[in-house]
Write a protein that holds these residues in place. Structure first.
Motif, PDB file in Angstrom:
ATOM      1  N   ASN A  90     -25.537 -11.873  17.416  1.00 37.43           N
ATOM      2  CA  ASN A  90     -24.549 -10.998  18.081  1.00 37.43           C
ATOM      3  C   ASN A  90     -25.206  -9.856  18.844  1.00 37.43           C
ATOM      4  OD1 ASN A  90     -22.321 -12.437  17.129  1.00 37.43           O
ATOM      5  ND2 ASN A  90     -22.257 -11.297  15.209  1.00 37.43           N
ATOM      6  N   MET A  91     -26.302  -9.330  18.305  1.00 36.82           N
ATOM      7  CA  MET A  91     -26.997  -8.205  18.947  1.00 36.82           C
ATOM      8  C   MET A  91     -28.187  -8.671  19.784  1.00 36.82           C
ATOM      9  SD  MET A  91     -25.360  -5.464  18.103  1.00 36.82           S
ATOM     10  CE  MET A  91     -26.443  -4.077  18.361  1.00 36.82           C
ATOM     11  N   ASP A  95     -34.320 -18.615  18.194  1.00 37.45           N
ATOM     12  CA  ASP A  95     -33.451 -18.362  17.044  1.00 37.45           C
ATOM     13  C   ASP A  95     -33.412 -19.646  16.224  1.00 37.45           C
ATOM     14  OD1 ASP A  95     -30.834 -16.198  16.506  1.00 37.45           O
ATOM     15  OD2 ASP A  95     -30.865 -18.111  15.425  1.00 37.45           O
ATOM     16  N   MET A 104     -34.874  -9.203  16.088  1.00 37.08           N
ATOM     17  CA  MET A 104     -33.536  -8.695  15.766  1.00 37.08           C
ATOM     18  C   MET A 104     -32.917  -9.640  14.749  1.00 37.08           C
ATOM     19  SD  MET A 104     -31.683  -6.233  16.141  1.00 37.08           S
ATOM     20  CE  MET A 104     -30.181  -5.394  16.518  1.00 37.08           C
ATOM     21  N   LEU A 105     -33.336  -9.485  13.483  1.00 41.79           N
ATOM     22  CA  LEU A 105     -32.982 -10.407  12.409  1.00 41.79           C
ATOM     23  C   LEU A 105     -32.057  -9.727  11.393  1.00 41.79           C
ATOM     24  CD1 LEU A 105     -36.526 -11.990  11.883  1.00 41.79           C
ATOM     25  CD2 LEU A 105     -34.668 -12.760  13.374  1.00 41.79           C
ATOM     26  N   PRO A 106     -31.419 -10.528  10.524  1.00 44.46           N
ATOM     27  CA  PRO A 106     -30.418  -9.934   9.629  1.00 44.46           C
ATOM     28  C   PRO A 106     -30.950  -8.876   8.658  1.00 44.46           C
ATOM     29  CG  PRO A 106     -30.136 -12.323   9.752  1.00 44.46           C
ATOM     30  CD  PRO A 106     -31.424 -11.997  10.464  1.00 44.46           C
ATOM     31  N   THR A 159     -32.048  -3.954  11.106  1.00 49.28           N
ATOM     32  CA  THR A 159     -31.867  -2.887  10.122  1.00 49.28           C
ATOM     33  C   THR A 159     -32.371  -3.407   8.786  1.00 49.28           C
ATOM     34  OG1 THR A 159     -29.875  -2.133  11.262  1.00 49.28           O
ATOM     35  CG2 THR A 159     -30.226  -1.328   9.022  1.00 49.28           C
ATOM     36  N   GLY A 163     -18.923  -9.168  16.387  1.00 45.52           N
ATOM     37  CA  GLY A 163     -19.087  -7.772  15.945  1.00 45.52           C
ATOM     38  C   GLY A 163     -20.183  -7.605  14.904  1.00 45.52           C
ATOM     39  N   PHE A 164     -19.895  -6.781  13.897  1.00 46.97           N
ATOM     40  CA  PHE A 164     -20.878  -6.429  12.868  1.00 46.97           C
ATOM     41  C   PHE A 164     -20.325  -6.931  11.533  1.00 46.97           C
ATOM     42  CE2 PHE A 164     -22.623  -2.693  10.237  1.00 46.97           C
ATOM     43  CZ  PHE A 164     -23.836  -3.331  10.016  1.00 46.97           C
ATOM     44  N   LYS A 204     -25.121  -4.853   3.244  1.00 49.70           N
ATOM     45  CA  LYS A 204     -26.582  -4.738   3.119  1.00 49.70           C
ATOM     46  C   LYS A 204     -27.028  -3.301   3.425  1.00 49.70           C
ATOM     47  CE  LYS A 204     -28.503  -5.403   6.808  1.00 49.70           C
ATOM     48  NZ  LYS A 204     -29.148  -5.348   8.096  1.00 49.70           N
TER      49      LYS A 204
HETATM   50  P1  NAD Z   1     -26.451 -12.043  13.516  1.00 50.57           P
HETATM   51  O1  NAD Z   1     -26.297 -12.669  12.177  1.00 50.57           O
HETATM   52  O2  NAD Z   1     -25.405 -12.227  14.547  1.00 50.57           O
HETATM   53  O3  NAD Z   1     -27.855 -12.518  14.179  1.00 50.57           O
HETATM   54  C1  NAD Z   1     -29.050 -12.658  13.478  1.00 50.57           C
HETATM   55  C2  NAD Z   1     -29.739 -13.907  14.033  1.00 50.57           C
HETATM   56  O4  NAD Z   1     -31.035 -14.032  13.447  1.00 50.57           O
HETATM   57  C3  NAD Z   1     -28.990 -15.213  13.701  1.00 50.57           C
HETATM   58  O5  NAD Z   1     -28.647 -15.871  14.919  1.00 50.57           O
HETATM   59  C4  NAD Z   1     -29.987 -16.001  12.863  1.00 50.57           C
HETATM   60  O6  NAD Z   1     -29.934 -17.398  13.104  1.00 50.57           O
HETATM   61  C5  NAD Z   1     -31.303 -15.420  13.342  1.00 50.57           C
HETATM   62  N1  NAD Z   1     -32.433 -15.605  12.441  1.00 50.57           N
HETATM   63  C6  NAD Z   1     -32.523 -15.379  11.114  1.00 50.57           C
HETATM   64  N2  NAD Z   1     -33.784 -15.621  10.680  1.00 50.57           N
HETATM   65  C7  NAD Z   1     -34.498 -16.018  11.759  1.00 50.57           C
HETATM   66  C8  NAD Z   1     -35.856 -16.390  11.963  1.00 50.57           C
HETATM   67  N3  NAD Z   1     -36.738 -16.411  10.976  1.00 50.57           N
HETATM   68  N4  NAD Z   1     -36.249 -16.736  13.211  1.00 50.57           N
HETATM   69  C9  NAD Z   1     -35.374 -16.726  14.237  1.00 50.57           C
HETATM   70  N5  NAD Z   1     -34.061 -16.363  14.109  1.00 50.57           N
HETATM   71  C10 NAD Z   1     -33.645 -16.015  12.886  1.00 50.57           C
HETATM   72  O7  NAD Z   1     -26.714 -10.500  13.228  1.00 50.57           O
HETATM   73  P2  NAD Z   1     -26.565  -9.286  14.269  1.00 50.57           P
HETATM   74  O8  NAD Z   1     -25.174  -8.766  14.184  1.00 50.57           O
HETATM   75  O9  NAD Z   1     -27.152  -9.670  15.569  1.00 50.57           O
HETATM   76  O10 NAD Z   1     -27.495  -8.204  13.535  1.00 50.57           O
HETATM   77  C11 NAD Z   1     -28.924  -8.252  13.591  1.00 50.57           C
HETATM   78  C12 NAD Z   1     -29.462  -6.970  12.987  1.00 50.57           C
HETATM   79  O11 NAD Z   1     -28.948  -5.851  13.717  1.00 50.57           O
HETATM   80  C13 NAD Z   1     -29.048  -6.751  11.519  1.00 50.57           C
HETATM   81  O12 NAD Z   1     -30.114  -6.172  10.833  1.00 50.57           O
HETATM   82  C14 NAD Z   1     -27.872  -5.793  11.630  1.00 50.57           C
HETATM   83  O13 NAD Z   1     -27.720  -5.017  10.457  1.00 50.57           O
HETATM   84  C15 NAD Z   1     -28.286  -4.966  12.842  1.00 50.57           C
HETATM   85  N6  NAD Z   1     -27.185  -4.357  13.609  1.00 50.57           N
HETATM   86  C16 NAD Z   1     -26.062  -5.070  13.929  1.00 50.57           C
HETATM   87  C17 NAD Z   1     -25.062  -4.457  14.677  1.00 50.57           C
HETATM   88  C18 NAD Z   1     -23.792  -5.191  15.063  1.00 50.57           C
HETATM   89  O14 NAD Z   1     -22.853  -4.529  15.545  1.00 50.57           O
HETATM   90  N7  NAD Z   1     -23.719  -6.508  14.911  1.00 50.57           N
HETATM   91  C19 NAD Z   1     -25.203  -3.134  15.103  1.00 50.57           C
HETATM   92  C20 NAD Z   1     -26.369  -2.448  14.785  1.00 50.57           C
HETATM   93  C21 NAD Z   1     -27.360  -3.073  14.046  1.00 50.57           C
END
Ligand code: NAD
Length: 297
Positions: free
Chosen positions: A10-11, A30, A63-65, A98, A240-241, A248
């Motif tokens: 998502n991000m 990804d 940008m991982l979980p 994060t 979204g988030f 977490k």
């Molecule tokens: P998301 O789950 O949408 O995306 C994470 C991606 O990482 C997934 O597509 C997953 O397949 C991929 N992934 C996991 N392990 C991997 C690996 N080893 N190699 C390649 N890809 C891998 O999460 P998100 O919403 O994009 O959030 C990412 C980070 O940003 C998190 O730490 C979150 O806390 C933080 N964040 C999110 C938001 C938000 O609004 N979504 C805002 C600020 C911060």
């Protein structure tokens, strides 16, 4: 200059696209095929693995979980070697996930041993900010490494703060997200109370937005469906988030508070609320769905 972007969710997806649109040569990866396909359809070059994405890259952005994903990517998982081993000296690694500050420091130490610069650069601003390129970056690391990263960060965000040494960006981020979790739960409760009394959620939201209860949830991310066209609440809480990502972050805040003996009673309470919400089956929905705890939709 070639950039590898690992994690196109998502991000990460919109962040990588903003760099691509700014003219940088970006190679993304990804683990999720749908995530890769979506970005490929928008013109991003997709590599078959993280190692191949990073081949010859001057900069690697992740940008991982959560912490385990970042640690496994860069340091390895016992079965496969980590990405750091494949990077040449002088590479800059920017981790925008994060995660725990301790994990950032662990990866930074391993990177330094290979003459690789590392900064933690978690973000705020939501998916809307990622798409618009208006994120806030909270950076931990050497000032010189931040200056190397700055031109790229400026293509993805509009506010860049140097919080301190490696890990400081993560600490700033969990303070912010603890507050956001509290504000979203409180905003949900207030709107639900008004609606239970017959008020129109749109009118009440606007009154509070312009009054002393005004906050980011009311400005940009209203939890009540239909109040804001583009908010996740109006799209079935999809995208979204995620609730589990907020859970977490609230857990990281509590771990940190325990370590430094800080009093965070509201942070502890709200972590419990998001945990109950996740257990009820809403972990994958946007975190603003927390309103379902106080309103039967
Ligand atoms: P998301 O789950 O949408 O995306 C994470 C991606 O990482 C997934 O597509 C997953 O397949 C991929 N992934 C996991 N392990 C991997 C690996 N080893 N190699 C390649 N890809 C891998 O999460 P998100 O919403 O994009 O959030 C990412 C980070 O940003 C998190 O730490 C979150 O806390 C933080 N964040 C999110 C938001 C938000 O609004 N979504 C805002 C600020 C911060």
């Amino acid at each position: 200059m070639h950039i590898a972007f690992i994690g196109l969710g998502n991000m990460g997806g919109p962040m990588a696209l903003n760099l691509h649109k700014a003219g940088y040569s970006v190679r993304g990866f990804d683990l999720s095929k749908p995530a890769c396909d979506k970005l490929a359809a928008e013109g991003l070059v997709i590599a078959p693995s993280a190692t191949e994405a990073a081949q010859g890259a001057a900069v690697v952005i992740s940008m991982l979980p959560a912490s385990p994903h970042v640690e496994a990517l860069f340091l390895g998982d016992g079965r496969a070697p980590g990405l750091l081993a494949a990077l040449r000296a002088g590479t800059l690694v920017i981790d925008s996930s994060t995660i725990a500050a301790a994990t950032s420091r662990k990866v930074a130490e391993a990177a330094a041993a290979r003459q690789i610069d590392f900064i933690d650069a978690p973000v705020s601003g939501g998916t809307g900010g990622a798409i618009a390129g208006t994120l806030t970056f909270m950076v931990g690391g050497e000032a010189a490494a931040l200056e190397r990263a700055r031109p790229l960060l400026e293509k993805m965000g509009s506010n860049i703060f140097h919080a301190g040494a490696v890990g400081a960006g993560q600490t700033a981020k969990i303070c912010n997200n603890m507050l956001l979790g509290i504000l979203m739960a409180g905003t949900s409760e207030a709107i639900a109370l008004g609606v239970a009394n017959g008020l129109d959620p749109k009118v009440l939201s606007e009154i509070m937005r312009r009054s002393s209860g005004g906050n980011w949830a009311l400005e940009k991310y209203n939890p009540w469906p239909g109040v804001m066209e583009n908010a996740p609440a109006s799209k079935g809480y999809a995208g979204g988030f995620g609730t589990d990502l907020m859970l977490k972050d609230l857990g990281l805040a509590q771990e940190n508070a325990t370590a430094v003996k800080a009093a965070t009673p509201l942070g502890g309470l709200v972590r419990g609320l998001y945990a109950a919400h996740s257990l009820a089956g809403y972990g994958a929905q946007d975190f603003s769905s927390i309103i379902k705890l106080v309103h039967k939709g």
